[in-house]
Design a protein around this motif. Structure first.
Motif, PDB file in Angstrom:
ATOM      1  N   UNK B   9      10.005  -0.999   3.862  1.00 40.82           N
ATOM      2  CA  UNK B   9      10.472  -1.234   5.230  1.00 40.82           C
ATOM      3  C   UNK B   9      11.567  -0.272   5.673  1.00 40.82           C
ATOM      4  N   UNK B  10      12.393   0.225   4.757  1.00 43.14           N
ATOM      5  CA  UNK B  10      13.464   1.163   5.104  1.00 43.14           C
ATOM      6  C   UNK B  10      13.502   2.293   4.102  1.00 43.14           C
ATOM      7  N   UNK B  11      13.924   3.452   4.566  1.00 45.35           N
ATOM      8  CA  UNK B  11      14.056   4.619   3.723  1.00 45.35           C
ATOM      9  C   UNK B  11      15.308   5.365   4.148  1.00 45.35           C
ATOM     10  N   UNK B  12      16.168   5.678   3.187  1.00 49.95           N
ATOM     11  CA  UNK B  12      17.386   6.411   3.475  1.00 49.95           C
ATOM     12  C   UNK B  12      17.359   7.738   2.731  1.00 49.95           C
ATOM     13  N   UNK B  13      17.555   8.844   3.438  1.00 50.51           N
ATOM     14  CA  UNK B  13      17.514  10.162   2.816  1.00 50.51           C
ATOM     15  C   UNK B  13      18.708  10.990   3.272  1.00 50.51           C
ATOM     16  N   UNK B  14      19.060  11.946   2.475  1.00 47.91           N
ATOM     17  CA  UNK B  14      20.142  12.866   2.798  1.00 47.91           C
ATOM     18  C   UNK B  14      19.611  13.957   3.724  1.00 47.91           C
ATOM     19  N   UNK B  15      20.433  14.314   4.674  1.00 57.99           N
ATOM     20  CA  UNK B  15      20.061  15.402   5.575  1.00 57.99           C
ATOM     21  C   UNK B  15      19.687  16.641   4.769  1.00 57.99           C
ATOM     22  N   UNK B  16      18.566  17.246   5.120  1.00 59.10           N
ATOM     23  CA  UNK B  16      18.114  18.440   4.424  1.00 59.10           C
ATOM     24  C   UNK B  16      17.092  18.163   3.334  1.00 59.10           C
ATOM     25  N   UNK B  17      17.060  16.921   2.860  1.00 60.64           N
ATOM     26  CA  UNK B  17      16.060  16.549   1.858  1.00 60.64           C
ATOM     27  C   UNK B  17      14.708  16.317   2.525  1.00 60.64           C
ATOM     28  N   UNK B  18      13.690  16.215   1.694  1.00 58.46           N
ATOM     29  CA  UNK B  18      12.363  15.870   2.198  1.00 58.46           C
ATOM     30  C   UNK B  18      12.187  14.354   2.194  1.00 58.46           C
ATOM     31  N   UNK B  96     -12.355   2.560  19.951  1.00 58.26           N
ATOM     32  CA  UNK B  96     -11.363   2.708  21.014  1.00 58.26           C
ATOM     33  C   UNK B  96     -10.091   1.919  20.710  1.00 58.26           C
ATOM     34  N   UNK B  97      -9.980   1.425  19.521  1.00 61.84           N
ATOM     35  CA  UNK B  97      -8.893   0.530  19.149  1.00 61.84           C
ATOM     36  C   UNK B  97      -7.996   1.207  18.129  1.00 61.84           C
ATOM     37  N   UNK B  98      -6.698   1.068  18.307  1.00 59.59           N
ATOM     38  CA  UNK B  98      -5.732   1.585  17.341  1.00 59.59           C
ATOM     39  C   UNK B  98      -4.951   0.421  16.760  1.00 59.59           C
ATOM     40  N   UNK B  99      -4.873   0.368  15.433  1.00 62.20           N
ATOM     41  CA  UNK B  99      -4.175  -0.710  14.742  1.00 62.20           C
ATOM     42  C   UNK B  99      -2.931  -0.120  14.098  1.00 62.20           C
ATOM     43  N   UNK B 100      -1.781  -0.680  14.428  1.00 64.34           N
ATOM     44  CA  UNK B 100      -0.502  -0.204  13.924  1.00 64.34           C
ATOM     45  C   UNK B 100      -0.031  -1.052  12.754  1.00 64.34           C
ATOM     46  N   UNK B 101       0.697  -0.411  11.858  1.00 66.64           N
ATOM     47  CA  UNK B 101       1.396  -1.118  10.814  1.00 66.64           C
ATOM     48  C   UNK B 101       2.734  -1.624  11.326  1.00 66.64           C
ATOM     49  N   UNK B 102       3.508  -2.235  10.438  1.00 65.63           N
ATOM     50  CA  UNK B 102       4.775  -2.850  10.831  1.00 65.63           C
ATOM     51  C   UNK B 102       5.909  -1.840  10.970  1.00 65.63           C
ATOM     52  N   UNK B 103       5.809  -0.677  10.371  1.00 65.20           N
ATOM     53  CA  UNK B 103       6.830   0.364  10.540  1.00 65.20           C
ATOM     54  C   UNK B 103       7.764   0.502   9.361  1.00 65.20           C
ATOM     55  N   UNK B 104       8.272   1.717   9.184  1.00 63.79           N
ATOM     56  CA  UNK B 104       9.316   2.029   8.212  1.00 63.79           C
ATOM     57  C   UNK B 104      10.474   2.656   8.962  1.00 63.79           C
ATOM     58  N   UNK B 105      11.674   2.122   8.725  1.00 63.86           N
ATOM     59  CA  UNK B 105      12.845   2.701   9.386  1.00 63.86           C
ATOM     60  C   UNK B 105      13.425   3.785   8.494  1.00 63.86           C
ATOM     61  N   UNK B 106      13.545   4.982   9.040  1.00 65.93           N
ATOM     62  CA  UNK B 106      14.109   6.115   8.308  1.00 65.93           C
ATOM     63  C   UNK B 106      15.549   6.332   8.741  1.00 65.93           C
ATOM     64  N   UNK B 107      16.481   6.304   7.774  1.00 64.18           N
ATOM     65  CA  UNK B 107      17.883   6.619   8.018  1.00 64.18           C
ATOM     66  C   UNK B 107      18.173   7.981   7.406  1.00 64.18           C
ATOM     67  N   UNK B 108      18.798   8.862   8.158  1.00 67.75           N
ATOM     68  CA  UNK B 108      19.167  10.177   7.656  1.00 67.75           C
ATOM     69  C   UNK B 108      20.679  10.233   7.534  1.00 67.75           C
ATOM     70  N   UNK B 109      21.156  10.419   6.323  1.00 69.72           N
ATOM     71  CA  UNK B 109      22.597  10.471   6.055  1.00 69.72           C
ATOM     72  C   UNK B 109      23.093  11.901   6.166  1.00 69.72           C
ATOM     73  N   UNK B 110      24.189  12.057   6.888  1.00 71.81           N
ATOM     74  CA  UNK B 110      24.761  13.395   7.076  1.00 71.81           C
ATOM     75  C   UNK B 110      25.514  13.870   5.836  1.00 71.81           C
TER      76      UNK B 110
END
Lengths: 113, 110
Positions: B9-18, B96-110
């Motif tokens: 559900x959430x992902x936190x990464x450092x700025x500049x990382x992949x 003609x239908x698109x089904x979405x997932x619930x989402x992942x929140x990406x946080x980018x740390x400076x």
């Protein structure tokens, strides 16, 4: 190019009332899809309009209906509003006759009290 | 039933990382798989899509990988920037239908 525009941006309605939401597609697009997005969830497909007809529908009751006009703009109507209808309603347009690479509007935030 | 789910559900990464965002899907008949980015107060924004007969597609700083054997989809963002902070949705299009997932929140740390 104004992109996809939706109106109104926010709306408060009372349970049991009816509401109409409006959408103008991106210039050159002929297909409009509507989605309901509850807080913290992904958008749920309501239906798609193409050539002024509903072409496909998601798992939504008949209280949800729509219309597409000759200029490709669209309306979403919801009758007999329930508290659970409170959500962000998104309109998406595309030019492929499907829903792929769709452009979304900013949505209409509907609150039912 | 039809569903598109996400591993995290959430992902936190450092700025500049992949960044790598994963998604599982269930409908093998989908024609296209799509990634959208949604910033706060805005509608979803198309990032990249991949046709079901492909396994990799690259865009500007993004790569989508499709593994049909295990019904898995991933979005790789190279050199993640603060502006990449958002919720990312995978979606599958069938007809003609698109089904979405619930989402992942990406946080980018400076």
């Amino acid at each position: 190019d104004a992109g996809v525009t939706q109106s109104p941006t926010h709306l408060i309605k009372t349970r049991g009332q009816q509401v109409t939401l409006r959408c103008s597609p991106k210039s050159g697009h002929d297909t409009v899809s509507w989605y309901q997005q509850a807080l913290g969830q992904g958008p749920q497909f309501i239906f798609q309009y193409y050539e002024e007809e509903e072409r496909q529908r998601g798992n939504f009751p008949d209280r949800f209906s729509g219309h597409q006009f000759p200029n490709y703009s669209s309306e979403l109507n919801v009758n007999a509003l329930l508290l659970g209808d409170s959500a962000l309603y998104l309109c998406a347009s595309s030019d492929t006759g499907t829903a792929i690479r769709a452009f979304f509007g900013q949505g209409t935030r509907l609150t039912v009290v | 039933g039809e569903s598109v789910g996400l591993h995290l559900p959430t992902l936190s990464v450092q700025e500049g990382d992949n960044s790598i965002i994963n998604c599982a899907y269930s409908n093998s008949a989908s024609d296209y798989f799509i990634w959208y980015k949604q910033e706060s107060g805005k509608g979803p924004q198309f990032i990249i899509d991949i046709r079901s007969n492909m396994d990799k597609r690259q865009g500007q700083r993004v790569t989508v990988l499709l593994n049909k054997t295990v019904k898995h989809l991933s979005l790789q963002i190279a050199a993640t920037q603060p502006g990449d902070s958002a919720v990312y949705f995978c979606a599958e299009a069938s007809g003609f239908k698109t089904i979405f997932g619930a989402g992942t929140r990406l946080f980018v740390k400076a």
